[in-house]
Design an enzyme around this catalytic site. Structure first.
Site, PDB file in Angstrom:
ATOM      1  N   GLN A  70      64.174  31.764  35.323  1.00  0.00           N
ATOM      2  CA  GLN A  70      63.316  30.883  36.544  1.00  0.00           C
ATOM      3  C   GLN A  70      63.208  29.795  36.731  1.00  0.00           C
ATOM      4  O   GLN A  70      63.958  28.915  35.751  1.00  0.00           O
ATOM      5  CB  GLN A  70      61.836  30.697  36.411  1.00  0.00           C
TER       6      GLN A  70
ATOM      7  N   GLY B 218      56.381  40.932  27.897  1.00  0.00           N
ATOM      8  CA  GLY B 218      55.095  41.189  27.771  1.00  0.00           C
ATOM      9  C   GLY B 218      55.167  43.066  27.974  1.00  0.00           C
ATOM     10  O   GLY B 218      54.745  43.140  27.051  1.00  0.00           O
TER      11      GLY B 218
ATOM     12  N   ASP C   8      51.956  28.276  29.188  1.00  0.00           N
ATOM     13  CA  ASP C   8      51.181  26.829  29.541  1.00  0.00           C
ATOM     14  C   ASP C   8      50.508  26.722  28.562  1.00  0.00           C
ATOM     15  O   ASP C   8      49.831  25.384  27.620  1.00  0.00           O
ATOM     16  CB  ASP C   8      50.606  26.026  30.452  1.00  0.00           C
TER      17      ASP C   8
ATOM     18  N   ASP D 150      48.374  36.591  32.686  1.00  0.00           N
ATOM     19  CA  ASP D 150      48.329  35.507  33.233  1.00  0.00           C
ATOM     20  C   ASP D 150      49.971  35.418  33.575  1.00  0.00           C
ATOM     21  O   ASP D 150      50.879  34.445  33.023  1.00  0.00           O
ATOM     22  CB  ASP D 150      48.217  34.618  32.263  1.00  0.00           C
ATOM     23  N   SER D 151      50.028  36.028  35.413  1.00  0.00           N
ATOM     24  CA  SER D 151      51.399  35.969  34.943  1.00  0.00           C
ATOM     25  C   SER D 151      51.743  35.114  36.117  1.00  0.00           C
ATOM     26  O   SER D 151      50.562  34.675  36.802  1.00  0.00           O
ATOM     27  CB  SER D 151      51.742  37.585  35.942  1.00  0.00           C
TER      28      SER D 151
ATOM     29  N   PRO E 196      60.672  37.353  37.560  1.00  0.00           N
ATOM     30  CA  PRO E 196      60.580  37.894  36.272  1.00  0.00           C
ATOM     31  C   PRO E 196      59.102  38.239  36.205  1.00  0.00           C
ATOM     32  O   PRO E 196      58.857  39.487  35.773  1.00  0.00           O
ATOM     33  CB  PRO E 196      60.645  36.797  35.146  1.00  0.00           C
TER      34      PRO E 196
END
Lengths: 280, 280
Positions: free
Chosen positions: B31, B138, B86, B155-156, B162
């Site tokens: 990305q 994942g 993050d 937590d996408s 992706p």
């Protein structure tokens, strides 16, 4: 050609929304009034460069400024809306069968006209026989009508221009006098993200005038930060102590229902803290 | 010169935010990754042109994707975060003394690197001894780790690029197998204003895999519409039936506290209705 409405909600952040066309522009006696048709939110009313209401998300604001107080009072018969010229709060007030009279005290008659022309679903209730439209300064109207109302809703614009006085303590003192002995008021009080000092000041002022003061929030996409606050001042009835069994389910709402009557007072910690100045 | 970051959150509406400077830009394997410094929200991470997190409001998202599930499970020891490079969700997970291991399965190692460089308060916990960082898909990680986790947080990014597979039923079936027999999952599921079909589909899919399915919301200013949804799937524990006395008050939170644990499930009517398709 693409037209986009861009509003700096703070000096450094804002929203931008694609518009189909501009519908109306005028400088009224009090403010700049624009109506635009947006792709995302339908018709949008903009006063002095700030979104006041849109077709798509108006229901959140109008329901949430109205139903907490109206459903806390056991028998609201006389109701006053200060500001709120679009008629949305009046529409919500009229959902209660107990209401005998709903006064709209709006300083700018052009706002009422524009709402009736461009927002029929919001302003439609203004022709109801129970509605008394007063094109006048809300502060003056309050001073002339003491001990008269069960519920007063302060549906103001931002605290600049014509609405400055509506965020000051003498106004809340006047409201207390215009309310009956068991009356309740609510005011829209801006964003917990961007207007922390204002909310704290208003909360302190109202709590010096009313024995019961409460803050609650609602989620409004076209308002700064998307999170909006409302402050209640009440002489007798505490919205958190209302028997949930006795709450009315106002017909036709899309945000409010008795299940959220208490939950909206469960504030995130950073909102609780703004009331005390902690964490600033 | 003024620089403004403008994001079309839908084709017709978005946010715009003044920036001090651009800090980082790269095309990773997966990305486009940008870091900018904004005036309003501090540092901001943007993936494929969409805000992922900012210094100022990250706490809302990271607390709210984590604490409802973590505080519903009576003894979460092994936790998996899918995505969340993050490190914010991991930071929140580690607030629970019961946690022995927190796995981060992030497909894009560059997101982790950038977070560690530009968001030290968010990514700081990634060096904790309990954390196991797996730079991997994942979906694949879940398939290889069955009956292992007490809590899984999805937590996408948005459901394009992706993360597409993370919004599909086979993934939730895999999560159910990766969870222990009393495990609980939560996924971020976009805006109730702008992603109604997606939320409805995910809720239906998760409810076909888990006996208990619940939707809740939180207010996040830099995300589309400012209102965000999360969907829980649980094998045994119902977040609405947790004894409030037993809820932990995680130290250091700024949004979540036990008082809102149940209230966030009190959905506005228009959000309730999206689950059934009513009012569309």
């Amino acid at each position: 050609m693409e037209l986009w409405y861009t509003e700096k909600q703070t000096p450094n952040h804002g929203i931008t929304s694609k518009i189909k066309r501009t519908l109306h522009h005028e400088q009224t006696e009090f403010q700049k009034l624009d109506i635009i048709e947006t792709e995302q939110f339908g018709n949008m009313m903009v006063l002095d460069g700030m979104v006041m209401t849109t077709d798509q998300d108006e229901f959140v604001y109008h329901e949430m400024i109205t139903h907490i107080a109206m459903n806390t009072h056991p028998n609201p018969r006389n109701v006053l809306v200060v500001g709120g010229g679009d008629g949305g709060a009046i529409r919500e007030v009229l959902r209660y069968p107990s209401v005998e009279k709903a006064v709209l005290a709006e300083i700018d008659g052009k706002v009422i006209e524009a709402a009736q022309n461009y927002f029929p679903k919001i302003a439609g209730s203004l022709t109801d026989a129970r509605v008394d439209i007063q094109v006048t300064d809300g502060i003056q109207y309050i001073a002339e009508n003491k001990n008269k109302f069960d519920v007063i809703l302060v549906d103001s614009t931002e605290p600049i221009g014509p609405a400055i006085g509506l965020f000051q303590k003498p106004f809340y003192e006047g409201i207390a006098e215009a309310l009956k002995e068991d009356g309740i008021m609510v005011a829209q009080t801006e964003s917990p993200w961007f207007n922390r000092d204002l909310i704290r000041q208003v909360f302190q002022d109202i709590s010096q005038v009313f024995p019961i003061t409460r803050l609650y929030t609602a989620s409004i996409p076209t308002y700064p930060s998307g999170l909006w606050s409302f402050t209640i001042g009440s002489k007798k009835y505490d919205p958190l102590k209302v028997d949930e069994e006795k709450l009315i389910s106002p017909l036709g709402t899309r945000y409010y229902h008795p299940g959220i009557h208490r939950s909206v007072f469960q504030l995130p910690i950073f909102v609780q803290e703004l009331l005390t100045g902690k964490g600033e």
